[in-house]
Write a protein that holds these residues in place. Structure first.
Motif, PDB file in Angstrom:
ATOM      1  N   VAL A 186       8.333 -18.111 -12.708  1.00 22.22           N
ATOM      2  CA  VAL A 186       8.698 -16.869 -12.366  1.00 22.22           C
ATOM      3  C   VAL A 186      10.238 -16.607 -12.697  1.00 22.22           C
ATOM      4  O   VAL A 186      10.637 -15.530 -13.148  1.00 22.22           O
ATOM      5  N   MET A 187      11.071 -17.705 -12.160  1.00 20.90           N
ATOM      6  CA  MET A 187      12.437 -17.737 -12.404  1.00 20.90           C
ATOM      7  C   MET A 187      12.769 -17.841 -13.907  1.00 20.90           C
ATOM      8  O   MET A 187      13.465 -17.019 -14.219  1.00 20.90           O
ATOM      9  N   GLN A 188      12.058 -18.414 -14.586  1.00 27.11           N
ATOM     10  CA  GLN A 188      12.231 -18.526 -16.000  1.00 27.11           C
ATOM     11  C   GLN A 188      11.827 -17.153 -16.639  1.00 27.11           C
ATOM     12  O   GLN A 188      12.713 -16.617 -17.640  1.00 27.11           O
ATOM     13  N   VAL A 189      10.842 -16.631 -16.244  1.00 30.51           N
ATOM     14  CA  VAL A 189      10.330 -15.466 -16.948  1.00 30.51           C
ATOM     15  C   VAL A 189      11.410 -14.060 -16.631  1.00 30.51           C
ATOM     16  O   VAL A 189      11.612 -13.606 -17.574  1.00 30.51           O
ATOM     17  N   SER A 190      11.878 -14.172 -15.604  1.00 28.17           N
ATOM     18  CA  SER A 190      12.789 -13.233 -15.063  1.00 28.17           C
ATOM     19  C   SER A 190      14.261 -13.236 -15.338  1.00 28.17           C
ATOM     20  O   SER A 190      15.149 -12.420 -15.279  1.00 28.17           O
ATOM     21  N   GLY A 191      14.521 -14.646 -15.876  1.00 31.49           N
ATOM     22  CA  GLY A 191      15.769 -14.842 -16.207  1.00 31.49           C
ATOM     23  C   GLY A 191      16.938 -15.248 -14.961  1.00 31.49           C
ATOM     24  O   GLY A 191      18.033 -15.077 -15.111  1.00 31.49           O
ATOM     25  N   THR A 192      16.116 -15.624 -13.877  1.00 29.31           N
ATOM     26  CA  THR A 192      16.994 -15.779 -12.565  1.00 29.31           C
ATOM     27  C   THR A 192      17.193 -17.180 -12.556  1.00 29.31           C
ATOM     28  O   THR A 192      16.232 -17.957 -12.488  1.00 29.31           O
ATOM     29  N   PRO A 193      18.522 -17.562 -12.013  1.00 29.68           N
ATOM     30  CA  PRO A 193      18.570 -19.176 -11.790  1.00 29.68           C
ATOM     31  C   PRO A 193      17.760 -19.589 -10.615  1.00 29.68           C
ATOM     32  O   PRO A 193      17.459 -18.912  -9.563  1.00 29.68           O
ATOM     33  N   MET A 194      17.383 -20.907 -10.877  1.00 30.50           N
ATOM     34  CA  MET A 194      16.599 -21.580  -9.437  1.00 30.50           C
ATOM     35  C   MET A 194      17.411 -21.468  -8.379  1.00 30.50           C
ATOM     36  O   MET A 194      18.705 -21.681  -8.361  1.00 30.50           O
ATOM     37  N   PRO A 195      16.833 -21.051  -7.202  1.00 32.67           N
ATOM     38  CA  PRO A 195      17.772 -20.967  -5.979  1.00 32.67           C
ATOM     39  C   PRO A 195      18.251 -22.561  -5.801  1.00 32.67           C
ATOM     40  O   PRO A 195      17.618 -23.496  -5.764  1.00 32.67           O
ATOM     41  N   ALA A 196      19.633 -22.440  -5.136  1.00 33.55           N
ATOM     42  CA  ALA A 196      20.172 -23.872  -4.939  1.00 33.55           C
ATOM     43  C   ALA A 196      19.410 -24.373  -3.861  1.00 33.55           C
ATOM     44  O   ALA A 196      18.807 -23.774  -2.795  1.00 33.55           O
ATOM     45  N   ALA A 197      19.044 -25.758  -3.814  1.00 34.39           N
ATOM     46  CA  ALA A 197      18.397 -26.517  -2.684  1.00 34.39           C
ATOM     47  C   ALA A 197      19.294 -26.446  -1.520  1.00 34.39           C
ATOM     48  O   ALA A 197      20.551 -26.714  -1.591  1.00 34.39           O
TER      49      ALA A 197
ATOM     50  N   GLY B 181      15.163 -14.657  -5.746  1.00 37.17           N
ATOM     51  CA  GLY B 181      15.290 -13.953  -7.005  1.00 37.17           C
ATOM     52  C   GLY B 181      16.000 -12.683  -6.849  1.00 37.17           C
ATOM     53  O   GLY B 181      16.686 -12.329  -7.735  1.00 37.17           O
ATOM     54  N   GLY B 182      15.864 -11.781  -5.985  1.00 38.63           N
ATOM     55  CA  GLY B 182      16.563 -10.601  -5.752  1.00 38.63           C
ATOM     56  C   GLY B 182      16.063  -9.384  -6.640  1.00 38.63           C
ATOM     57  O   GLY B 182      15.023  -9.591  -7.182  1.00 38.63           O
TER      58      GLY B 182
ATOM     59  N   ALA C  33       0.661  -1.354   0.014  1.00 37.94           N
ATOM     60  CA  ALA C  33       0.080   0.051   0.095  1.00 37.94           C
ATOM     61  C   ALA C  33       0.909   1.320   0.206  1.00 37.94           C
ATOM     62  O   ALA C  33       0.311   2.273  -0.310  1.00 37.94           O
ATOM     63  N   GLN C  34       2.131   1.291   0.392  1.00 38.89           N
ATOM     64  CA  GLN C  34       2.876   2.284   0.652  1.00 38.89           C
ATOM     65  C   GLN C  34       4.090   2.523  -0.354  1.00 38.89           C
ATOM     66  O   GLN C  34       4.357   3.482  -0.720  1.00 38.89           O
ATOM     67  N   ASP C  35       4.741   1.321  -0.680  1.00 38.74           N
ATOM     68  CA  ASP C  35       5.947   1.220  -1.488  1.00 38.74           C
ATOM     69  C   ASP C  35       6.077  -0.005  -2.400  1.00 38.74           C
ATOM     70  O   ASP C  35       6.485  -1.083  -2.004  1.00 38.74           O
ATOM     71  N   ARG C  36       5.400  -0.056  -3.568  1.00 40.14           N
ATOM     72  CA  ARG C  36       5.178  -1.194  -4.460  1.00 40.14           C
ATOM     73  C   ARG C  36       6.635  -1.781  -4.515  1.00 40.14           C
ATOM     74  O   ARG C  36       6.765  -2.873  -4.517  1.00 40.14           O
ATOM     75  N   ASP C  37       7.602  -0.981  -5.148  1.00 34.97           N
ATOM     76  CA  ASP C  37       8.606  -1.650  -5.422  1.00 34.97           C
ATOM     77  C   ASP C  37       9.560  -2.170  -3.999  1.00 34.97           C
ATOM     78  O   ASP C  37       9.991  -3.280  -4.235  1.00 34.97           O
ATOM     79  N   SER C  38       9.292  -1.724  -2.997  1.00 41.98           N
ATOM     80  CA  SER C  38       9.934  -2.354  -1.988  1.00 41.98           C
ATOM     81  C   SER C  38       9.223  -3.680  -1.521  1.00 41.98           C
ATOM     82  O   SER C  38       9.649  -4.624  -1.172  1.00 41.98           O
ATOM     83  N   ALA C  39       7.945  -3.680  -1.717  1.00 37.70           N
ATOM     84  CA  ALA C  39       6.948  -4.955  -1.632  1.00 37.70           C
ATOM     85  C   ALA C  39       7.328  -6.103  -2.664  1.00 37.70           C
ATOM     86  O   ALA C  39       7.469  -6.989  -2.261  1.00 37.70           O
ATOM     87  N   PHE C  40       7.849  -5.644  -3.689  1.00 34.29           N
ATOM     88  CA  PHE C  40       8.004  -6.570  -4.745  1.00 34.29           C
ATOM     89  C   PHE C  40       9.335  -7.000  -4.674  1.00 34.29           C
ATOM     90  O   PHE C  40       9.885  -8.283  -4.795  1.00 34.29           O
ATOM     91  N   LEU C  41      10.380  -6.260  -4.036  1.00 35.65           N
ATOM     92  CA  LEU C  41      11.679  -6.332  -3.705  1.00 35.65           C
ATOM     93  C   LEU C  41      11.716  -7.633  -2.563  1.00 35.65           C
ATOM     94  O   LEU C  41      12.366  -8.511  -2.549  1.00 35.65           O
ATOM     95  N   ALA C  42      10.760  -7.238  -1.526  1.00 40.93           N
ATOM     96  CA  ALA C  42      10.591  -8.239  -0.389  1.00 40.93           C
ATOM     97  C   ALA C  42      10.282  -9.748  -0.854  1.00 40.93           C
ATOM     98  O   ALA C  42      10.735 -10.710  -0.438  1.00 40.93           O
ATOM     99  N   LEU C  43       9.109  -9.715  -1.838  1.00 44.46           N
ATOM    100  CA  LEU C  43       8.378 -10.840  -2.186  1.00 44.46           C
ATOM    101  C   LEU C  43       9.689 -11.528  -3.083  1.00 44.46           C
ATOM    102  O   LEU C  43       9.770 -12.928  -2.957  1.00 44.46           O
ATOM    103  N   ALA C  44      10.417 -10.981  -3.976  1.00 44.76           N
ATOM    104  CA  ALA C  44      11.488 -11.321  -4.795  1.00 44.76           C
ATOM    105  C   ALA C  44      12.631 -12.088  -4.070  1.00 44.76           C
ATOM    106  O   ALA C  44      13.148 -13.229  -4.247  1.00 44.76           O
ATOM    107  N   THR C  45      13.050 -11.401  -2.929  1.00 40.39           N
ATOM    108  CA  THR C  45      13.922 -11.687  -1.901  1.00 40.39           C
ATOM    109  C   THR C  45      13.690 -13.027  -1.223  1.00 40.39           C
ATOM    110  O   THR C  45      14.356 -13.973  -1.211  1.00 40.39           O
ATOM    111  N   HIS C  46      12.503 -13.098  -0.899  1.00 34.67           N
ATOM    112  CA  HIS C  46      11.762 -14.435  -0.336  1.00 34.67           C
ATOM    113  C   HIS C  46      11.723 -15.629  -1.271  1.00 34.67           C
ATOM    114  O   HIS C  46      12.366 -16.592  -0.762  1.00 34.67           O
ATOM    115  N   LEU C  47      11.759 -15.408  -2.430  1.00 33.69           N
ATOM    116  CA  LEU C  47      11.784 -16.548  -3.452  1.00 33.69           C
ATOM    117  C   LEU C  47      13.089 -16.807  -3.783  1.00 33.69           C
ATOM    118  O   LEU C  47      13.444 -17.888  -4.451  1.00 33.69           O
TER     119      LEU C  47
END
Length: 377
Positions: free
Chosen positions: A322-333, A254-255, A238-252
């Protein structure tokens, strides 16, 4: 060919060789047409035409040379002398020869693919006999016009390395998506990075293909996002979309790369898939998307569409996508301290157990499914 025409060709060749005739630009083209209209030209007639071309081609104008090159480049009876004379001119005549089927060895094809004259490389790009190496050399030039000529060349099979380069460019240039999606020789799983540009049927084929691949080699099961972390995401949305997206991406895992891709997709399909990959419920994910307050959040049709998308995919498949769409390598297990016995318990005297049954049907069913989805994609 009638003997009269043969005699005329021989006579004109002698005059051209001796310099006793100022032959017009049209004559050479006319003689070529006469020969090409004959199913089986006589060897003497071909030799006479070859000699005439060798003498006249260096002095004719560029337009005539290009027309002649187009005519005889792929003609199986073309005299070697005529082809050599046109090749020696270089420039537009040589480009016309290459484009219209001049026989080339693999080494010659690769040389032209990397030639400093970009017109020669561009002329090569649409040939149906392109080798994998020549295609890779062409794509590595990073020339948009050549890229599009290769993508439109349905007769040439794109090697994996070339496809990866083109998909990478498609992430920055949406114009690459339609010609790649139009190719029927590429599996839907290979085109998954273009999911956001695909139609409904191709999207379904991509999801099914990724689901089948995920069944063959399941990704590590990730715990769903905690209630506390998700509450923080909601506040940020609701306040900062970019920060919200970064938090979501970091959790996955992707960064910033994944965060930037999520922000760029204003339809919010990628955000919805990322939330599904994070293990958020459809209801919670919908709350997040509405909190963004953007155009998609105010569209009932868009919200229903992303809800349907989230319901159609399981978290592990959404993560792959989402990793393929963004071109991000899958996180290592993550490595686990879990003992892996070297032998089946049923096969050791010290331990008893029921031997595992063979799951013959499972792998076969998956492979058949993969093949089917490739055909349908």
């Amino acid at each position: 060919m009638p003997s009269r025409i043969s005699a005329e060709l021989a006579h004109l060749a002698r005059l051209a060789r001796d310099g006793g005739l100022d032959l017009s630009q049209v004559s050479l083209r006319v003689k070529a047409d006469l020969l090409m209209s004959t199913p089986h030209p006589a060897p003497d007639d071909l030799a006479a035409f070859g000699e005439m071309a060798a003498t006249l081609v260096p002095s004719i104008d560029e337009a005539t040379a290009v027309i002649l090159a187009r005519k005889i480049a792929g003609w199986r009876h073309a005299p070697a002398q005529a082809l050599m004379a046109l090749r020696a001119r270089g420039g537009a005549a040589l480009a016309a020869l290459i484009h219209h089927g001049l026989p080339l060895t693999p080494a010659e094809m690769e040389d032209f693919a990397g030639h400093s004259d970009i017109a020669l490389a561009a002329a090569l790009a649409s040939r149906p006999d392109l080798s994998a190496t020549a295609i890779l050399i062409l794509i590595e030039r990073a020339d948009r016009a050549i890229d599009f000529a290769v993508m439109a060349n349905m007769a040439a099979t794109l090697p994996r390395a070339s496809l990866d380069l083109l998909l990478s460019r498609a992430r920055a240039d949406a114009g690459y998506a339609p010609p790649l999606l139009a190719r029927r020789d590429l599996a839907s799983s290979d085109l998954a990075p273009l999911f956001l540009f695909a139609g409904a049927d191709r999207r379904m084929a991509m999801l099914d293909s990724l689901a089948a691949l995920d069944s063959l080699g399941p990704a590590e099961r990730r715990p769903p996002v905690s209630r506390e972390a998700f509450a923080d995401w909601l506040a940020l949305a609701a306040q900062d979309r970019d920060s919200a997206f970064l938090a979501l991406a970091t959790h996955l895992g992707g960064g910033p790369t994944l965060a930037a891709a999520i922000a760029t997709d204003h339809a919010r399909d990628l955000a919805a898939l990322s939330l599904a990959a994070a293990g958020a419920s459809v209801e919670d994910a919908t709350r997040f998307l509405i909190r963004l307050g953007d155009e998609a959040a105010h569209s009932v049709e868009r919200i229903f569409a992303v809800v349907a998308l989230m319901r159609s995919v399981r978290p592990s498949v959404a993560l792959r996508l989402v990793m393929q769409v963004s071109g991000t390598p899958m996180p290592a297990a993550a490595r686990r301290g879990q003992h892996q016995p070297a032998m089946d318990p049923s096969g050791t005297p010290a331990r008893t157990g029921t031997a595992r049954g063979e799951t013959v049907g499972t792998a076969g069913d998956i492979l058949r499914k993969l093949g089917l989805k490739r055909d349908q994609g």
